[in-house]
Design a protein around this motif. Structure first.
Motif, PDB file in Angstrom:
ATOM      1  N   GLU A  62       0.819  -1.213   0.000  1.00  0.00           N
ATOM      2  CA  GLU A  62       0.000   0.000   0.000  1.00  0.00           C
ATOM      3  C   GLU A  62       0.854   1.266   0.000  1.00  0.00           C
ATOM      4  OE1 GLU A  62      -2.596  -0.065   3.362  1.00  0.00           O
ATOM      5  OE2 GLU A  62      -3.235  -2.148   3.010  1.00  0.00           O
ATOM      6  N   GLU A  63       2.011   1.204   0.663  1.00  0.00           N
ATOM      7  CA  GLU A  63       2.830   2.399   0.818  1.00  0.00           C
ATOM      8  C   GLU A  63       4.137   2.349   0.032  1.00  0.00           C
ATOM      9  OE1 GLU A  63       1.558   4.933   2.094  1.00  0.00           O
ATOM     10  OE2 GLU A  63      -0.163   4.030   3.113  1.00  0.00           O
ATOM     11  N   LEU A  64       4.347   1.289  -0.742  1.00  0.00           N
ATOM     12  CA  LEU A  64       5.529   1.234  -1.601  1.00  0.00           C
ATOM     13  C   LEU A  64       5.206   1.844  -2.957  1.00  0.00           C
ATOM     14  CD1 LEU A  64       6.991  -2.308  -0.837  1.00  0.00           C
ATOM     15  CD2 LEU A  64       7.591  -0.095   0.185  1.00  0.00           C
ATOM     16  N   CYS A  65       6.188   2.528  -3.519  1.00  0.00           N
ATOM     17  CA  CYS A  65       5.998   3.233  -4.785  1.00  0.00           C
ATOM     18  C   CYS A  65       7.115   2.844  -5.744  1.00  0.00           C
ATOM     19  CB  CYS A  65       5.999   4.739  -4.527  1.00  0.00           C
ATOM     20  SG  CYS A  65       5.750   5.774  -5.988  1.00  0.00           S
ATOM     21  N   LEU A  66       6.742   2.431  -6.937  1.00  0.00           N
ATOM     22  CA  LEU A  66       7.710   2.015  -7.946  1.00  0.00           C
ATOM     23  C   LEU A  66       7.716   2.984  -9.126  1.00  0.00           C
ATOM     24  CD1 LEU A  66       9.713  -0.002  -9.215  1.00  0.00           C
ATOM     25  CD2 LEU A  66       7.724  -1.232 -10.144  1.00  0.00           C
ATOM     26  N   LEU A  67       8.878   3.553  -9.374  1.00  0.00           N
ATOM     27  CA  LEU A  67       9.101   4.389 -10.543  1.00  0.00           C
ATOM     28  C   LEU A  67      10.060   3.648 -11.456  1.00  0.00           C
ATOM     29  CD1 LEU A  67       9.863   7.698  -8.594  1.00  0.00           C
ATOM     30  CD2 LEU A  67       7.618   6.901  -9.397  1.00  0.00           C
ATOM     31  N   VAL A  68       9.797   3.665 -12.749  1.00  0.00           N
ATOM     32  CA  VAL A  68      10.703   3.015 -13.701  1.00  0.00           C
ATOM     33  C   VAL A  68      11.294   4.061 -14.629  1.00  0.00           C
ATOM     34  CG1 VAL A  68       9.543   0.788 -13.575  1.00  0.00           C
ATOM     35  CG2 VAL A  68       8.830   2.441 -15.309  1.00  0.00           C
ATOM     36  N   GLN A  69      12.540   3.844 -14.999  1.00  0.00           N
ATOM     37  CA  GLN A  69      13.268   4.830 -15.797  1.00  0.00           C
ATOM     38  C   GLN A  69      13.426   4.345 -17.234  1.00  0.00           C
ATOM     39  OE1 GLN A  69      16.661   6.396 -13.820  1.00  0.00           O
ATOM     40  NE2 GLN A  69      17.545   7.312 -15.652  1.00  0.00           N
ATOM     41  N   LEU A  70      12.935   5.161 -18.157  1.00  0.00           N
ATOM     42  CA  LEU A  70      13.074   4.899 -19.585  1.00  0.00           C
ATOM     43  C   LEU A  70      14.158   5.817 -20.114  1.00  0.00           C
ATOM     44  CD1 LEU A  70      10.342   3.623 -18.884  1.00  0.00           C
ATOM     45  CD2 LEU A  70       9.452   4.459 -21.059  1.00  0.00           C
ATOM     46  N   GLU A  71      15.192   5.228 -20.728  1.00  0.00           N
ATOM     47  CA  GLU A  71      16.339   6.058 -21.107  1.00  0.00           C
ATOM     48  C   GLU A  71      16.960   5.674 -22.447  1.00  0.00           C
ATOM     49  OE1 GLU A  71      19.292   5.671 -17.947  1.00  0.00           O
ATOM     50  OE2 GLU A  71      18.177   3.976 -17.173  1.00  0.00           O
ATOM     51  N   THR A  72      16.196   4.975 -23.273  1.00  0.00           N
ATOM     52  CA  THR A  72      16.675   4.672 -24.623  1.00  0.00           C
ATOM     53  C   THR A  72      15.527   4.831 -25.609  1.00  0.00           C
ATOM     54  OG1 THR A  72      16.100   2.319 -24.564  1.00  0.00           O
ATOM     55  CG2 THR A  72      18.279   2.932 -23.700  1.00  0.00           C
ATOM     56  N   GLN A  73      15.907   4.910 -26.879  1.00  0.00           N
ATOM     57  CA  GLN A  73      14.890   5.007 -27.930  1.00  0.00           C
ATOM     58  C   GLN A  73      14.013   3.760 -27.934  1.00  0.00           C
ATOM     59  OE1 GLN A  73      16.573   5.549 -31.858  1.00  0.00           O
ATOM     60  NE2 GLN A  73      14.757   6.634 -32.580  1.00  0.00           N
ATOM     61  N   ALA A  74      14.629   2.612 -27.686  1.00  0.00           N
ATOM     62  CA  ALA A  74      13.875   1.355 -27.652  1.00  0.00           C
ATOM     63  C   ALA A  74      12.853   1.367 -26.524  1.00  0.00           C
ATOM     64  CB  ALA A  74      14.829   0.181 -27.487  1.00  0.00           C
ATOM     65  N   ALA A  75      13.245   1.887 -25.370  1.00  0.00           N
ATOM     66  CA  ALA A  75      12.323   1.946 -24.238  1.00  0.00           C
ATOM     67  C   ALA A  75      11.156   2.880 -24.533  1.00  0.00           C
ATOM     68  CB  ALA A  75      13.063   2.397 -22.986  1.00  0.00           C
ATOM     69  N   LEU A  76      11.434   4.016 -25.159  1.00  0.00           N
ATOM     70  CA  LEU A  76      10.352   4.952 -25.469  1.00  0.00           C
ATOM     71  C   LEU A  76       9.350   4.343 -26.445  1.00  0.00           C
ATOM     72  CD1 LEU A  76      12.039   8.466 -25.741  1.00  0.00           C
ATOM     73  CD2 LEU A  76      10.943   7.372 -23.790  1.00  0.00           C
TER      74      LEU A  76
END
Length: 255
Positions: free
Chosen positions: A142-156
């Motif tokens: 309930e109180e954990l938060c996950l952020l993910v990082q997109l940093e390549t053209q493939a990821a976008l």
């Protein structure tokens, strides 16, 4: 004892702008210096800094007394690292270099206890207040938060699929690695990179998914906020120290 509230996660859900500072200096003393400066969140980096679990722990302890949210970036999307940062009390993690839905799902799984995830269970951690939060194993999510990082053209190109993963609370766009991926290493301000970042923010806004960015360029930070970022880092502690001391030295050398 109650499960501590994740103010940062609540703010994202309420679409409140959260202004942050990137912390690459691994010392707890430096963390405590900036904690009461007025930022909504501090990011303790262990991917591109000497920091690790044993340096992040005192940083979390140092800032706990202040009205600022702590975010930790592990060195990689690794279930063991994720488990260790959660166990020492980190509530929000930024996972670097997430390329597709499967990698986002792996990060979510590492954040959750079985049967919905793979996080190992220990009842005597700082996160559980050393066994004093009796409901921690059942309510931690309930109180954990996950952020993910997109940093390549493939990821976008996979942005919508990644953002749709259940358990991903926000998506951060990494301009520096994105610049390199687009063929412009060291040029996060290149027009092609700027256009890609702005497009990603707009796409996330259209999905209703919180978007984040790091930029020391005040004008571009304002532009990103205008486009829809809700967690925006506007400086880096090491950069502020380096540029500030250079400016001070130059001022007196010229006099």
């Amino acid at each position: 004892m109650n499960l501590p509230e994740n103010r940062f996660k609540r703010a994202l859900r309420e679409n409140k702008q959260q202004i942050g500072l990137w912390c690459s200096l691994p010392g707890s003393y430096a963390a405590e210096i900036v904690a009461p400066s007025g930022f909504d969140w501090l990011l303790f980096d262990t991917e591109h800094s000497p920091g690790d679990v044993l340096t992040v722990l005192p940083q979390l302890q140092a800032v706990a007394a202040y009205e600022v949210s702590a975010i930790v970036r592990p060195a990689s999307n690794d279930a063991v690292l994720i488990k260790r940062y959660l166990d020492i009390g980190a509530q929000t993690l930024l996972i670097p270099y997430v390329q597709n839905r499967e990698e986002a799902e792996a990060a979510v799984s590492a954040m959750r206890y079985p049967p919905t995830g793979i996080r190992g269970v220990s009842g005597l951690t700082r996160a559980t207040r050393f066994g004093r939060i009796a409901s921690y194993a059942k309510r931690a999510e309930e109180e954990l938060c996950l952020l993910v990082q997109l940093e390549t053209q493939a990821a976008l190109s996979e942005l919508e699929a990644i953002a749709a993963v259940d358990g991903v609370d926000g998506v951060f766009i990494g301009p520096a690695d994105l610049a390199a991926s687009l063929g412009h290493p060291g040029e996060p301000g290149h027009p092609e990179v700027v256009a890609a970042v702005e497009d990603a923010i707009c796409r996330l806004s259209a999905l209703g998914k919180p978007a984040g960015i790091l930029t020391p360029d005040a004008a571009f930070a304002a532009r990103c906020i205008e486009l829809g970022t809700t967690f925006t880092a506007v400086g880096i502690d090491a950069g502020l120290l380096a540029r500030g001391t250079e400016a001070l030295a130059a001022k007196f050398r010229q006099s």
